[in-house]
Design an enzyme around this catalytic site. Structure first.
Site, mmCIF file in Angstrom:
data_model
loop_
_atom_site.group_PDB
_atom_site.id
_atom_site.type_symbol
_atom_site.label_atom_id
_atom_site.label_comp_id
_atom_site.label_asym_id
_atom_site.label_seq_id
_atom_site.Cartn_x
_atom_site.Cartn_y
_atom_site.Cartn_z
ATOM 1 N NE ARG A 11 32.674 37.944 35.242
ATOM 2 C CZ ARG A 11 31.465 37.462 35.083
ATOM 3 N NH1 ARG A 11 30.590 38.077 34.301
ATOM 4 N NH2 ARG A 11 31.121 36.341 35.663
ATOM 5 C CB SER A 26 29.602 30.938 38.858
ATOM 6 O OG SER A 26 28.330 31.499 38.990
ATOM 7 C CB ALA A 27 28.106 28.351 42.580
ATOM 8 C CB CYS A 28 28.739 23.992 38.809
ATOM 9 S SG CYS A 28 27.067 24.582 38.570
ATOM 10 N N GLY A 32 37.673 40.380 36.004
ATOM 11 C CA GLY A 32 36.952 40.271 34.738
ATOM 12 C C GLY A 32 36.675 41.613 34.071
ATOM 13 C CB SER A 34 37.802 37.026 48.766
ATOM 14 O OG SER A 34 37.437 35.798 49.350
ATOM 15 N NE ARG A 35 36.714 35.637 41.882
ATOM 16 C CZ ARG A 35 36.230 34.908 40.879
ATOM 17 N NH1 ARG A 35 37.021 34.169 40.122
ATOM 18 N NH2 ARG A 35 34.929 34.886 40.646
ATOM 19 C CG ASP A 67 37.721 30.966 33.643
ATOM 20 O OD1 ASP A 67 36.609 30.487 33.945
ATOM 21 O OD2 ASP A 67 37.901 32.178 33.439
ATOM 22 C CG HIS A 94 33.167 30.310 30.985
ATOM 23 N ND1 HIS A 94 32.055 30.486 31.759
ATOM 24 C CD2 HIS A 94 34.224 30.629 31.764
ATOM 25 C CE1 HIS A 94 32.422 30.887 32.964
ATOM 26 N NE2 HIS A 94 33.726 30.971 32.988
ATOM 27 C CG ASN A 117 36.438 22.240 43.851
ATOM 28 O OD1 ASN A 117 37.360 23.029 44.082
ATOM 29 N ND2 ASN A 117 35.310 22.257 44.532
ATOM 30 N NE ARG A 136 25.458 24.842 43.269
ATOM 31 C CZ ARG A 136 25.869 24.312 44.415
ATOM 32 N NH1 ARG A 136 24.996 23.879 45.302
ATOM 33 N NH2 ARG A 136 27.154 24.239 44.687
HETATM 34 O O1 SAT Z 1 35.351 37.492 35.361
HETATM 35 S S1 SAT Z 1 36.394 36.821 36.136
HETATM 36 O O2 SAT Z 1 37.056 35.820 35.330
HETATM 37 O O3 SAT Z 1 37.331 37.800 36.637
HETATM 38 C C1 SAT Z 1 35.733 36.013 37.434
HETATM 39 C C2 SAT Z 1 34.286 36.024 37.356
HETATM 40 O O4 SAT Z 1 33.736 35.188 36.624
HETATM 41 O O5 SAT Z 1 33.680 36.879 38.013
HETATM 42 MN MN MN Z 2 34.936 31.791 34.627
#
Ligand code: SAT
Ligand code: MN
Length: 588
Positions: free
Chosen positions: A72, A251-253, A202, A372-373, A276, A229, A257, A404
């Site tokens: 994004r 992100s990264a928390c 995004g 990567s996704r 999400d 979110h 999972n 975190r």
């Molecule tokens: O924005 S997305 O949902 O595509 C993924 C992100 O948070 O970067």
């Molecule tokens: Mn998200």
């Protein structure tokens, strides 16, 4: 007779002058046809999609994006409400008239030689009163196929729209994928997004962050609901009783999972409803109910493995939906399978890295892009709850916020009131990791994990959150967690992952009222003897450390919170300033 939808599509195609206009119907046959086209169509010498090993990864395709288009682009994302003050310091503003002129300039003739795919879709189960009707068009086959995975694409949306003009209008062209000509413009008051120059999730799958969060949060503000979110999960106890939670994490928390958790505690099970986004409404009985408006997962590949998220690995190997996409991972050429850091311990010998070169193991660089996704349908997920399609949504008993933090934040506590919970959510922060741009280890505040996604002034958003104490008859409990606290030697003290189910169990016990809590400066804390730590090798001393509060750390934390609050100016609600004052006095 021409419907408003047909009229709009005609106007847009007159502006963009595509060679062809194709309306997607959402059928399986159509998806297979589009995938076949994407295999033969080339962009910059690469096919748009390449088929992967169908035995190991059924229905799966590989896509490599332009290297300048892998995430994004918040600095190119605008909210264009007429009044600048309404977007707040949390958004970048542009005058709507100016923004439209700019976008119309870019869109003019942009689809010459291309096909315009018109994608009618519904966010949420079409049977739900909470679902919303949307139409996006795009000139990217990759985006069109991704939309089929992430949303409910098809004629049902056209039927729902009928003769009405009340639907989300999403304009998308990949343009020439030039970062200098890349803009994502939101017009919440007109239910419209215009996006040019990027094919990344995004930025380009407009049903996701653009509509379901930025426009959605604005609609929620106007209409009395919340677009958040958040993950949505149901936790089943050994007696079969299910308790539904929402969870918001920067992100990264480990958010994904947690959404697909395989609990370590015997007899417990986590059912996934969303990974999400949650739309939250006050139901007829006065409780909060949540739906997941999406239909698939767009998840970060690196770090997803048998240990961290076995359910997601099963999801990616399922054959229940066509197609599954992998973007900017590496490819193991011996097996024609996708690969990323964290998928297996051994690094395959013969790999192509994400930009298309032969991978050199000694380079010290990752083979897959850190962002990567995979794009995969919820239908492929074995832990998907039966309630996923429930038009009413699920009744929410608990909301979990987290971040975190190496220090400062305890493993878990419960907030003492709705105001206190909203305050706690408004101050969540997370330390940046190596996977993010900028310096590592810096605390970034991210209220409700919504800072990049709130489509209006965040101070008004806080006021809206507070208002639910008057809108709802029964509110969920709010909890704060931190799985990432470290000891003096820099080692994580809590095992995390599957063991986080122990924390979920304590929350359920609190919701059921079967255990007491201890009041401390920050809120209501667990008594260690009330936590199920069976078969876990953790000392009482470590547990005490995980739940401890440092006066010194909180004194400096409060200074940072005051600085952060100041950014939102005098629109900041009094209730939150009062909560900050109360906290300040406790640590004086
Ligand atoms: O924005 S997305 O949902 O595509 C993924 C992100 O948070 O970067
Ligand atoms: Mn998200």
């Amino acid at each position: 007779m021409t419907t408003p939808l047909q009229k709009w599509v005609q106007e847009v195609s007159d502006l963009m002058t595509p060679d062809k206009v194709y309306w997607m119907n959402g059928s399986d046959e159509e998806a297979k046809e589009l995938a076949k086209m994407a295999e033969s169509e080339k962009v910059n010498g690469n096919p748009i999609l390449t088929k992967l090993n169908d035995k190991e990864y059924p229905n799966s395709y590989y896509h490599r994006s332009n290297p300048n288009d892998v995430a994004r682009t918040e600095h190119l994302t605008f909210v264009c409400l007429p009044n600048k003050d309404d977007v707040g310091s949390n958004n970048i503003w542009m005058d709507p008239k100016e923004a439209k002129e700019k976008m119309n300039g870019l869109f003019k003739g942009c689809m010459k030689g291309r096909t315009m795919y018109v994608i009618p879709f519904v966010m949420g189960n079409p049977k739900s009163n909470y679902a919303k009707n949307c139409v996006q068009f795009t000139d990217s086959l990759y985006v069109a196929l991704s939309m089929r995975i992430m949303t409910r694409v098809g004629d049902v949306a056209v039927e729902r729209i009928g003769n009405s003009d009340d639907f989300f209008k999403g304009y998308h062209s990949i343009g020439d994928v030039n970062p200098d000509r890349r803009f994502i413009m939101h017009f919440p008051h007109e239910n419209t997004v215009m996006s040019f120059g990027s094919g990344y999730g995004g930025n380009a799958l407009l049903g996701k962050k653009c509509y379901s969060l930025r426009i959605g949060s604005y609609l929620g503000y106007k209409e009395g609901w919340l677009a958040e979110h958040m993950i949505v999960i149901g936790v089943e106890d050994p007696q079969g009783k299910k308790t539904y939670f929402l969870g918001a994490f920067p992100s990264a928390c480990g958010k994904t999972n947690l959404a697909l958790l395989d609990p370590v505690l015997k007899g417990y099970k986590v059912w996934t409803i969303g990974d999400d986004i949650a739309w939250i409404n006050v139901g007829p009985d006065g409780q909060l109910y949540a739906i997941n408006p999406e239909a698939g997962f767009f998840g970060v590949a690196p770090g997803t493995g048998e240990k961290t998220n076995p359910v997601m690995i099963d999801t990616l190997k399922s054959d229940k939906f066509f197609p599954t996409l992998f973007t900017n991972t590496a490819v193991d050429n011996d097996n024609n399978t996708p690969w990323w850091e964290g998928l297996s311990k051994e690094i395959p010998e013969n790999m192509t890295e994400w930009q298309g070169a032969k991978y050199d193991k000694t380079s010290g660089k990752p083979a897959a892009h850190p962002n990567s996704r995979f794009t995969v349908s919820a239908k492929c997920c074995p832990t998907m709850s039966d309630e996923f399609e429930n038009p009413q949504g699920v009744p929410i008993s608990g909301i979990i916020f987290g971040g975190r933090r190496e220090k400062t934040m305890p493993l878990v506590y419960e907030c003492s009131s709705w105001d206190h919970g909203v305050f706690t959510a408004s101050i969540i922060g997370s330390e940046t990791t190596a996977a993010q741009a900028g310096a590592s280890g810096v605390v970034r505040r991210d209220p409700m994990a919504m800072l990049p996604f709130c489509g209006y002034n965040m101070a008004d958003y806080f006021t809206h959150w507070l208002s639910f104490k008057n809108r709802a008859k029964k509110l969920p409990k709010i909890f704060m967690v931190n799985w990432f606290r470290k000891d003096e030697n820099g080692k994580f003290m809590w095992p995390g992952f599957r063991d986080n189910s122990r924390i979920l169990k304590w929350m359920i016990d609190r919701i059921e009222g079967t255990v007491e809590a201890q009041e401390k400066e920050l809120g209501l804390f667990p008594k260690i003897e009330d936590m199920d730590l069976s078969n876990l090798n953790i000392s009482k001393e470590i547990m005490e450390k995980l739940l401890s509060i440092s006066k010194e750390e909180w004194k400096s934390e409060i200074v940072m919170i005051e600085e952060f609050y100041a950014k939102f100016g005098d629109k900041m609600p009094k209730e939150l300033k009062d909560q900050l004052d109360i906290l300040k006095k406790k640590f004086a």
